[in-house]
Design an enzyme around this catalytic site. Structure first.
Site, PDB file in Angstrom:
ATOM      1  N   SER A  75     -15.205  30.717  33.063  1.00 35.20           N
ATOM      2  CA  SER A  75     -14.447  30.556  31.827  1.00 35.20           C
ATOM      3  C   SER A  75     -12.963  30.845  31.978  1.00 35.20           C
ATOM      4  O   SER A  75     -12.268  30.217  32.761  1.00 35.20           O
ATOM      5  CB  SER A  75     -15.077  31.418  30.749  1.00 35.20           C
ATOM      6  OG  SER A  75     -14.448  31.201  29.526  1.00 35.20           O
ATOM      7  N   HIS A  76     -12.488  31.867  31.251  1.00 33.31           N
ATOM      8  CA  HIS A  76     -11.065  32.193  31.244  1.00 33.31           C
ATOM      9  C   HIS A  76     -10.694  33.153  32.368  1.00 33.31           C
ATOM     10  O   HIS A  76      -9.540  33.544  32.477  1.00 33.31           O
ATOM     11  CB  HIS A  76     -10.719  32.829  29.895  1.00 33.31           C
ATOM     12  CG  HIS A  76     -11.572  34.034  29.623  1.00 33.31           C
ATOM     13  ND1 HIS A  76     -12.911  33.937  29.340  1.00 33.31           N
ATOM     14  CD2 HIS A  76     -11.284  35.339  29.677  1.00 33.31           C
ATOM     15  CE1 HIS A  76     -13.407  35.147  29.207  1.00 33.31           C
ATOM     16  NE2 HIS A  76     -12.446  36.021  29.400  1.00 33.31           N
TER      17      HIS A  76
ATOM     18  N   LYS B 298     -19.225  27.025  22.077  1.00 29.51           N
ATOM     19  CA  LYS B 298     -17.970  26.875  21.367  1.00 29.51           C
ATOM     20  C   LYS B 298     -17.197  25.733  22.009  1.00 29.51           C
ATOM     21  O   LYS B 298     -17.502  25.328  23.122  1.00 29.51           O
ATOM     22  CB  LYS B 298     -17.182  28.182  21.351  1.00 29.51           C
ATOM     23  CG  LYS B 298     -16.885  28.809  22.706  1.00 29.51           C
ATOM     24  CD  LYS B 298     -16.301  30.197  22.478  1.00 29.51           C
ATOM     25  CE  LYS B 298     -15.856  30.874  23.761  1.00 29.51           C
ATOM     26  NZ  LYS B 298     -16.976  31.465  24.518  1.00 29.51           N
TER      27      LYS B 298
ATOM     28  N   ASP C 228     -13.991  25.831  26.353  1.00 30.86           N
ATOM     29  CA  ASP C 228     -14.693  26.192  25.117  1.00 30.86           C
ATOM     30  C   ASP C 228     -13.849  27.049  24.170  1.00 30.86           C
ATOM     31  O   ASP C 228     -14.268  27.341  23.062  1.00 30.86           O
ATOM     32  CB  ASP C 228     -16.051  26.851  25.408  1.00 30.86           C
ATOM     33  CG  ASP C 228     -15.949  28.086  26.282  1.00 30.86           C
ATOM     34  OD1 ASP C 228     -14.824  28.430  26.707  1.00 30.86           O
ATOM     35  OD2 ASP C 228     -17.003  28.695  26.559  1.00 30.86           O
ATOM     36  N   ARG C 229     -12.643  27.467  24.619  1.00 28.89           N
ATOM     37  CA  ARG C 229     -11.793  28.269  23.724  1.00 28.89           C
ATOM     38  C   ARG C 229     -10.640  27.435  23.195  1.00 28.89           C
ATOM     39  O   ARG C 229     -10.300  26.399  23.770  1.00 28.89           O
ATOM     40  CB  ARG C 229     -11.213  29.463  24.476  1.00 28.89           C
ATOM     41  CG  ARG C 229     -12.270  30.443  24.922  1.00 28.89           C
ATOM     42  CD  ARG C 229     -11.625  31.683  25.481  1.00 28.89           C
ATOM     43  NE  ARG C 229     -12.659  32.640  25.850  1.00 28.89           N
ATOM     44  CZ  ARG C 229     -12.485  33.946  25.919  1.00 28.89           C
ATOM     45  NH1 ARG C 229     -11.298  34.469  25.659  1.00 28.89           N
ATOM     46  NH2 ARG C 229     -13.474  34.741  26.248  1.00 28.89           N
TER      47      ARG C 229
ATOM     48  N   ASP D  86      -9.230  27.006  27.483  1.00 26.68           N
ATOM     49  CA  ASP D  86      -9.413  27.864  28.654  1.00 26.68           C
ATOM     50  C   ASP D  86     -10.006  27.081  29.821  1.00 26.68           C
ATOM     51  O   ASP D  86     -10.158  25.858  29.750  1.00 26.68           O
ATOM     52  CB  ASP D  86     -10.276  29.081  28.302  1.00 26.68           C
ATOM     53  CG  ASP D  86     -11.715  28.723  28.006  1.00 26.68           C
ATOM     54  OD1 ASP D  86     -11.969  27.570  27.587  1.00 26.68           O
ATOM     55  OD2 ASP D  86     -12.602  29.580  28.190  1.00 26.68           O
TER      56      ASP D  86
ATOM     57  N   ASP E 257     -12.947  26.551  31.109  1.00 26.45           N
ATOM     58  CA  ASP E 257     -14.119  25.694  30.935  1.00 26.45           C
ATOM     59  C   ASP E 257     -14.113  24.934  29.607  1.00 26.45           C
ATOM     60  O   ASP E 257     -15.098  24.282  29.259  1.00 26.45           O
ATOM     61  CB  ASP E 257     -15.416  26.491  31.083  1.00 26.45           C
ATOM     62  CG  ASP E 257     -15.589  27.552  30.016  1.00 26.45           C
ATOM     63  OD1 ASP E 257     -14.580  28.086  29.527  1.00 26.45           O
ATOM     64  OD2 ASP E 257     -16.749  27.845  29.658  1.00 26.45           O
TER      65      ASP E 257
HETATM   66  C1  VG1 Z   1     -15.660  37.610  25.929  1.00 27.43           C
HETATM   67  C2  VG1 Z   1     -15.377  37.470  24.447  1.00 27.43           C
HETATM   68  C3  VG1 Z   1     -16.556  36.826  23.742  1.00 27.43           C
HETATM   69  C4  VG1 Z   1     -16.887  35.478  24.410  1.00 27.43           C
HETATM   70  C5  VG1 Z   1     -17.113  35.691  25.890  1.00 27.43           C
HETATM   71  C6  VG1 Z   1     -17.332  34.374  26.622  1.00 27.43           C
HETATM   72  O1  VG1 Z   1     -16.755  38.468  26.130  1.00 27.43           O
HETATM   73  O2  VG1 Z   1     -15.092  38.718  23.876  1.00 27.43           O
HETATM   74  O3  VG1 Z   1     -16.253  36.672  22.381  1.00 27.43           O
HETATM   75  O4  VG1 Z   1     -18.045  34.911  23.835  1.00 27.43           O
HETATM   76  O5  VG1 Z   1     -15.973  36.334  26.472  1.00 27.43           O
HETATM   77  O6  VG1 Z   1     -16.217  33.555  26.470  1.00 27.43           O
HETATM   78  P1  VG1 Z   1     -16.586  40.032  26.506  1.00 27.43           P
HETATM   79  O7  VG1 Z   1     -17.977  40.535  26.716  1.00 27.43           O
HETATM   80  O8  VG1 Z   1     -15.731  40.093  27.739  1.00 27.43           O
HETATM   81  O9  VG1 Z   1     -15.884  40.651  25.346  1.00 27.43           O
HETATM   82  V1  VG1 Z   1     -15.833  32.422  27.655  1.00 27.43           V
HETATM   83  O10 VG1 Z   1     -14.786  31.414  27.028  1.00 27.43           O
HETATM   84  O11 VG1 Z   1     -16.829  32.789  28.700  1.00 27.43           O
HETATM   85  O12 VG1 Z   1     -16.887  31.234  27.860  1.00 27.43           O
HETATM   86 CO    CO Z   2     -14.628  29.746  28.186  1.00 27.95          CO
END
Ligand code: VG1
Ligand code: CO
Length: 546
Positions: free
Chosen positions: A116-117, A379, A284-285, A280, A282
């Site tokens: 992801s990010h 998302k 989804d943000r 981000d 991947d």
């Molecule tokens: C973080 C965010 C959460 C989100 C998750 C995955 O998790 O707080 O809201 O769903 O990342 O996002 P954490 O446990 O680090 O707070 V991402 O864009 O993986 O796909």
């Molecule tokens: Co993501």
């Protein structure tokens, strides 16, 4: 038809393959250890027991190790009896597009290669998510079963396959295995066409409304080029960093006001576009900004609900909505006005999926720049951008116009997240335990000039399948509309990150236009003192504020 040659490899199990908030995330170097990736994939396959001849969707955000991991995935899934693999061209699929493909093709699930990010590159992070036939991430019961399987594995089975060429779309046959390489954007684009009024949106762009979008060299570049550029006529020069790169070109693909400060500055200046946005790694943000107006994620989802009847895919009304517990309660107010339920779930998209699948909700969001709807089970960053464009075009208003009208009507939820990076995970765990042990006693007491209305450790009872998820974050609700939430991140790959979420509601029209940092500073100090953050960690200030 030739059978596949299978090979059994013996190796000791790994102890640390527990999936966090969104999949298994580790340093690239951890995944590169011999047998590490293979063991995890085998644990997933053993847990799922797919029917013979199953179909899976595979793709990722293009980060470092994506290509190598995909070749391994194809060989292990083939050995487990999978006979149809739908793979994004060049191994690319955004997370929401993968979720959509799983649903459209009625696949038995999908592996999404992404952290992801999180930063990419050889010294960065890699990750794998497994998504179920409904397109959503495996629920906790499944990820715990995968962990148990991984800890008792004695090896894995791998099929002999040549190096698979994923550079061209089309169908390849390897013995009994069909590998179908698909255009990563096409099905997703059709899905968006069903939800939004593209004629009206393109007219809005033609009328001189400029869109700037930053893909941070993550997965959304090709999607943005085709949809924002091709369909809506956004200028190519305004679509930034659109080629997916294994190291994200050294950028950190995390769409927030810190990593996206160039967009914040652009929007603060005289050349501000009508809408600036980013996604981000991947896809989804989303981050949404207008002229001199960053939109907080909690406000964004509330404003979307408020304007949903103006957007074709949402015109029929929504059965309910949901937000993750730490997300601001701006959404609750709009839902209450519409007379629909607003569910409160633990952090992580997988908790929304049961509600979406049961038709209980149609829109949901998280404070971490994540918003989505019934159209997928993840998302969706670009979808959120399109939703805003449709809203702007339909309302004939500007981003600041829409946001301030919203605050005037519903009041404003000032919101910030203060993150503390704690190198020693054990001291972070001790901090949370100490907080848990005293939080309940805070109920009804005076605190920081107010009175505590509710203090607990959030426990989620899933209204669809009855499952229980305890210990999802400590929350302190004050009688003046203030709230503090604490939890530890479940997506990091070293040390621990304590997240403290601060919210202050303001109804008074004279208090709607203050600086969030100033409004929330006292609450931030209170949060730090209640949890004794400095005593436990030595940190006097948050490492990052978003
Ligand atoms: C973080 C965010 C959460 C989100 C998750 C995955 O998790 O707080 O809201 O769903 O990342 O996002 P954490 O446990 O680090 O707070 V991402 O864009 O993986 O796909
Ligand atoms: Co993501």
């Amino acid at each position: 038809m030739n059978e596949l040659q299978l090979r059994i490899v013996r190796c000791p199990p790994f102890a640390d393959q527990r999936m966090g908030t969104a999949g298994l995330r580790k340093k690239v170097r951890v995944f590169q250890q011999p047998h590490y990736l293979e063991t995890f994939i085998q644990a997933v396959l053993d847990t799922l027991q797919l029917p013979p001849g199953a179909m899976l969707v595979l793709g990722g955000d293009g980060r470092y190790f994506n290509r190598e991991a995909l070749q391994v995935l194809m060989r292990l899934t083939a050995a487990a009896g999978v006979r149809h693999l739908v793979v994004g061209q060049h191994g690319l699929l955004s997370t929401p597009a993968a979720s959509n493909l799983i649903r459209m093709r009625k696949a038995h699930g999908g592996f999404l290669l992404t952290a992801s990010h999180n930063p990419g590159g050889p010294d960065g992070d890699f990750g794998i998510k497994f998504n179920m036939p409904n397109g959503g991430q495996a629920p906790e019961s499944v990820t715990e079963a995968i962990l148990r399987a991984s800890q008792s594995l004695q090896g894995y089975r791998i099929a002999e396959l040549p190096a698979i060429d994923l550079s061209r779309c089309g169908v390849q046959q390897h013995g009994p295995l069909v590998i179908e390489v698909v255009d990563p954007v096409a099905d997703y684009q059709q899905l968006m066409e069903r939800l939004f009024d593209f004629d009206r949106m393109a007219g809005w762009v033609r009328a001189g409304n400029r869109i700037v979008f930053d893909a941070f060299h993550g997965i959304t570049g090709p999607y943005a080029q085709r949809i924002l550029g091709g369909m809506l006529g956004a200028s190519p020069a305004d679509l930034l960093h659109t080629d997916p790169l294994p190291d994200f070109g050294g950028l950190h693909p995390d769409p927030n006001p810190v990593e996206g400060r160039h967009l914040v500055e652009l929007c603060a200046g005289p050349d501000a576009p009508a809408l600036a946005a980013a996604s981000d790694g991947d896809g989804d943000r989303n981050m949404i900004l207008g002229p001199a107006c960053p939109v907080s994620p909690g406000d964004s989802v509330a404003i979307m609900l408020d304007g949903a009847s103006l957007v074709p895919g949402y015109r029929q009304g929504l059965p309910g909505v949901a937000r993750s517990m730490p997300t601001s309660r701006a959404l609750d107010r709009v839902a209450a006005g519409l007379g629909i339920p607003c569910f409160e779930t633990p952090t992580g998209w997988r908790f929304f999926c049961n509600l979406l699948e049961a038709g209980r909700i149609g829109l949901c969001g998280e404070e971490s720049f994540g918003t989505g709807s019934y159209h997928a089970r993840e998302k969706d960053g670009l979808w959120a951008v399109l939703f805003w464009i449709n809203l702007l075009a339909a309302r004939g208003d500007t981003v600041p116009g829409i946001v301030t009208a919203h605050w005037r009507r519903y009041g404003r939820h000032y919101y910030q997240r203060h993150d503390y990076e704690i190198p020693d995970a054990a001291s972070a765990a001790r901090l949370m335990e100490a907080l848990r042990s005293r939080v309940v006693a805070l109920g009804g007491t005076a605190l920081g000039g107010g009175r505590v209305e509710l203090a607990d450790d959030f426990h989620y009872h899933d209204p669809v399948d009855g499952s229980e998820s305890p210990r999802q974050g400590v929350r302190i609700l004050m009688d003046d509309g203030a709230r503090i939430v604490y939890r530890l991140s479940g997506t990091g790959t070293s040390g621990a990150t304590l997240r403290t979420y601060l919210e202050q509601y303001q109804r008074d029209p004279a208090g709607l236009f203050c600086n969030p940092g100033e409004v929330l500073a006292p609450l931030g100090r209170l949060a730090a003192s209640v949890a004794a953050i400095e005593t436990h960690t030595g940190l006097r200030q948050p490492t990052m504020i978003v």
